[in-house]
Scaffold this motif. Structure first.
Motif, PDB file in Angstrom:
ATOM      1  N   SER A 182     -24.486  54.160  11.269  1.00  0.00           N
ATOM      2  CA  SER A 182     -24.155  54.981  10.102  1.00  0.00           C
ATOM      3  C   SER A 182     -24.782  54.401   8.825  1.00  0.00           C
ATOM      4  N   HIS A 188     -30.478  57.464   4.932  1.00  0.00           N
ATOM      5  CA  HIS A 188     -31.245  58.696   5.089  1.00  0.00           C
ATOM      6  C   HIS A 188     -30.601  59.810   4.253  1.00  0.00           C
ATOM      7  N   ASP A 189     -29.280  59.868   4.318  1.00  0.00           N
ATOM      8  CA  ASP A 189     -28.526  60.888   3.589  1.00  0.00           C
ATOM      9  C   ASP A 189     -28.680  60.733   2.078  1.00  0.00           C
ATOM     10  N   LEU A 190     -28.799  59.476   1.636  1.00  0.00           N
ATOM     11  CA  LEU A 190     -28.918  59.217   0.195  1.00  0.00           C
ATOM     12  C   LEU A 190     -30.356  59.355  -0.289  1.00  0.00           C
TER      13      LEU A 190
ATOM     14  N   ARG B  48     -21.872  67.265  10.387  1.00  0.00           N
ATOM     15  CA  ARG B  48     -23.184  66.640  10.574  1.00  0.00           C
ATOM     16  C   ARG B  48     -24.309  67.668  10.556  1.00  0.00           C
ATOM     17  N   PRO B  73     -32.115  65.393   6.198  1.00  0.00           N
ATOM     18  CA  PRO B  73     -30.933  64.992   5.416  1.00  0.00           C
ATOM     19  C   PRO B  73     -31.283  64.418   4.039  1.00  0.00           C
ATOM     20  N   VAL B  78     -26.842  67.726  -0.406  1.00  0.00           N
ATOM     21  CA  VAL B  78     -25.488  67.354  -0.001  1.00  0.00           C
ATOM     22  C   VAL B  78     -25.480  65.869   0.312  1.00  0.00           C
ATOM     23  N   ASN B  79     -24.330  65.248   0.131  1.00  0.00           N
ATOM     24  CA  ASN B  79     -24.194  63.858   0.517  1.00  0.00           C
ATOM     25  C   ASN B  79     -22.933  63.701   1.326  1.00  0.00           C
ATOM     26  N   LEU B  80     -22.972  62.707   2.204  1.00  0.00           N
ATOM     27  CA  LEU B  80     -21.878  62.519   3.161  1.00  0.00           C
ATOM     28  C   LEU B  80     -21.201  61.174   2.919  1.00  0.00           C
ATOM     29  N   PHE B  82     -19.155  58.615   4.805  1.00  0.00           N
ATOM     30  CA  PHE B  82     -18.957  58.379   6.225  1.00  0.00           C
ATOM     31  C   PHE B  82     -17.538  57.923   6.535  1.00  0.00           C
ATOM     32  N   CYS B 148     -22.302  58.612  -3.614  1.00  0.00           N
ATOM     33  CA  CYS B 148     -22.753  59.983  -3.368  1.00  0.00           C
ATOM     34  C   CYS B 148     -22.744  60.813  -4.653  1.00  0.00           C
TER      35      CYS B 148
END
Lengths: 287, 370
Positions: A182, A188-190, B48, B73, B78-80, B82, B148
């Protein structure tokens, strides 16, 4: 009173395990080194205290140049091993399935069950003038006649990389295995791209493994004798060969042990500088 | 109202298993939207897909009216957050929050100002130089959210971020999160298996089960008007009665409990496949010592089996006479029933309006359910 007898028991069992280790360290490592250190300060006739053996290293260019060359090549080989090992370790820990992981580890380990000599001969069978690669290349018509692929710096580096790769991959896999997927996903998400994920997340996280692997590989390559001797050319003289020559060929044990100590000292210094440059803590790295 | 997230016919299959089954819903801008469901219901898969880590098998996802199909992604607005937060352990708090900004190519003072602003907003001013390992659970939480929010995403996705906290802190963080969302005004999509988290924080809650939404509604409606047996059981506490529905000559419906007892109902039903139903009554809808005169009012004598004292949430466990049905009754908080002891016989009752019935389903929410 009861407490005391208990601590005494622990102490006894501690000594039973400690004594063989201490004996092994002292008899096989400390004692020979002390003897080598002593004779490195003796003159050529074996008499009197002198620094000539050490002076010879710095005054004869052939000696220190060989050392510099060996050290630079060792650093270079370590870097290549690192670049090759990182993606391999990543593939094994993060991409392949758990079942494939075991298989891949065995594939990496198996060649190391064979002695270094045999592995180097394997390379020689492939690369020599009448070897597999030459025969193939001539057959498909790429070359008119076979060319010498062995006995140059490139083939030597290739051999050194091959023989030391395991010792980089294993410690990196150890650290990378504990890297939470994670973290990679979060990066990657950021907004991080592939290169930034490697640079900012994976490599910093794996730094202890990278450093311990690098130290092992560097020391192994610096101290290796067979591979440079068998695969390197006449010009690619390795510092260990200088020591070998002094002790075996010229029978000059005093000069040979002085070189041995210089090798130990200088390589330790290089590692110390590397640890300082990368801001790594030695106690963390050896864990 | 503008739509922040629009999902159409979204499906995700893993081999033969359908994790998300043909979902369609919209989330309005600036809302706190929760997806509530038991583990394995497909809520994480759905999240996801919105974040971009899974490609949908079918259907589409649009964020701010832009189709997200095939967008990585790192390119999505959008940001996640976790489940285990995934803060970068080798960076300090400041570097963690600045990470996304630097990836966008922002440098210098702008980054510093934004990070410090964000730290202040989440209530951690001056903590920038702290290591992640020095933070408490709640602080880590806030850093993960700050990391985020600093990127100003159109939608913030949260994957059960309170799951790892202990009960007291979780209660506290629920309120904090709600306040934070109101303050920043970002659309939050929050997934959880804890119905209380979903109810407390959300504007809208979707109850998810086996890849589908059972009901999408406000928390109030979910609680008072569940649309299925699953929702009635999953949201809030409920007394479940296994009953057969019967109708008398005047068209009035009755529920005959399999454990004994006959209860009148206010709704009418179309009995098609079977007359086996589940009847649900909330613990707080059951009145102790009722003095209702309505003819349909259900009243009965019951034995108190145990007093389940839990402060303001105290309840009685009772069984009606000539029945072994266990019923949980909420105790009013004015302490007027302090005199009730275990093994006492009391009178209880409920208005038939308070009961809801659904056709019996074999589905169990938890494995150990009887």
């Amino acid at each position: 009173m009861k407490m005391k007898s208990k601590t005494q028991k622990i102490r006894w069992s501690f000594f039973i395990f400690f004594i063989p280790v201490a004996l092994w360290l002292f008899l096989l490592i400390v004692l020979p080194h002390l003897e080598l250190l002593r004779i490195s300060f003796l003159g050529s006739g074996g008499k009197g205290f002198t620094l000539d053996n050490y002076k010879a290293f710095f005054t004869e260019p052939i000696y220190w140049l060989t050392f510099v060359r060996t050290a630079l090549y060792s650093i270079f080989v370590t870097m290549i091993v690192l670049v090759v090992s990182l993606p391999v370790a990543f593939y094994i820990t993060k991409i392949s399935s758990i079942r494939a992981q075991g298989l891949l580890m065995i594939l990496i380990l198996v060649p190391f069950w064979v002695s270094e000599l045999i592995r180097v001969y394997g390379w020689m069978i492939l690369l020599r003038e009448s070897g597999v690669i030459n025969v193939f290349l001539v057959k498909i018509g790429l070359f008119k006649e076979p060319i010498e692929l062995l006995y140059n710096d490139v083939s030597m580096i290739m051999g050194l990389v091959y023989t030391s790769m395991l010792f980089m991959i294993v410690p990196i896999i150890g650290v990378m295995g504990s890297l939470d997927d994670s973290l990679i996903e979060a990066a990657h998400d950021l907004g991080a791209k592939r290169l930034a994920i490697w640079k900012e997340i994976i490599i910093p996280y794996c730094m202890p493994g990278i450093m311990s692997g690098s130290i092992i590989v560097f020391m192994l390559v610096l101290g290796s004798y067979l591979t440079p001797k068998l695969m390197g050319g006449k010009n690619s003289l390795w510092f260990t060969e200088q020591i070998y020559n002094q002790i075996i060929v010229y029978f000059n044990w005093n000069q040979g042990s002085a070189f041995g100590f210089l090798l130990l000292l200088l390589s330790s210094m290089i590692i110390w500088v590397a640890l300082k440059l990368t801001k790594q803590d030695f106690t963390k790295v050896i864990k | 109202m503008q739509v922040a997230l629009s999902v159409k016919d979204l499906t995700k299959k893993f081999g033969d298993f359908t994790a998300v089954n043909n979902l369609t819903f919209d989330v309005e801008d600036g809302k706190f939207f929760s997806i509530l469901g038991p583990s394995g219901c497909g809520k994480t898969t759905l999240l996801r897909m919105i974040a971009g880590f899974y490609q949908p098998t079918g259907g589409s996802i649009a964020i701010q009216n832009k189709d997200m199909l095939g967008i990585e992604p790192n390119k999505r607005p959008v940001n996640l957050v976790f489940q285990h937060l995934a803060l970068f352990p080798m960076m300090n708090v400041y570097e963690n929050i600045a990470f996304g900004l630097k990836r966008k190519g922002e440098r210098g003072n702008a980054v510093e100002r934004k990070v410090n602003d964000m730290l202040e907003r989440v209530g951690l001013p001056g903590s920038g130089s702290k290591k992640v390992s020095q933070l408490s659970g709640g602080q880590k939480q806030r850093v993960a959210i700050a990391r985020c929010l600093v990127l100003e995403p159109s939608v913030l996705l949260l994957d059960e971020p309170l799951g790892a906290l202990d009960a007291k802190l979780r209660e506290h963080m629920k309120v904090e999160l709600k306040k934070l969302q109101v303050k920043v005004g970002t659309t939050f999509i929050y997934i959880t298996h804890d119905q209380s988290e979903a109810m407390v924080m959300s504007d809208h809650v979707a109850v998810m089960n086996s890849g589908k939404f059972e009901q999408l509604d406000t928390p109030q409606n979910l609680y008072s008007n569940p649309s299925s047996s699953f929702v009635a059981q999953f949201v809030g506490n409920n007394n479940k009665f296994a009953v057969d529905l019967k109708k008398n000559e005047s068209g009035q419906f009755f529920a005959s409990s399999k454990n004994g007892g006959l209860y009148s109902l206010s709704d009418s039903f179309k009995l098609q496949n079977s007359d086996s139903f589940d009847m649900f009554i909330r613990p707080e809808a059951i009145i102790i010592n009722p003095n209702n005169t309505k003819s349909t009012f259900n009243s009965m004598n019951a034995d108190v089996k145990a007093i389940l004292f839990d402060g303001g949430n105290s309840r009685l466990l009772v069984t009606p006479e000539k029945s072994d049905q266990e019923i949980i009754v909420a105790l009013p908080q004015n302490r007027q029933f302090d005199h009730i002891k275990a093994k006492d016989s009391i009178k209880i009752g409920w208005d038939p309006e308070a009961a809801v019935c659904f056709e019996k389903s074999e589905e169990k929410i938890y494995e150990d359910e009887i």
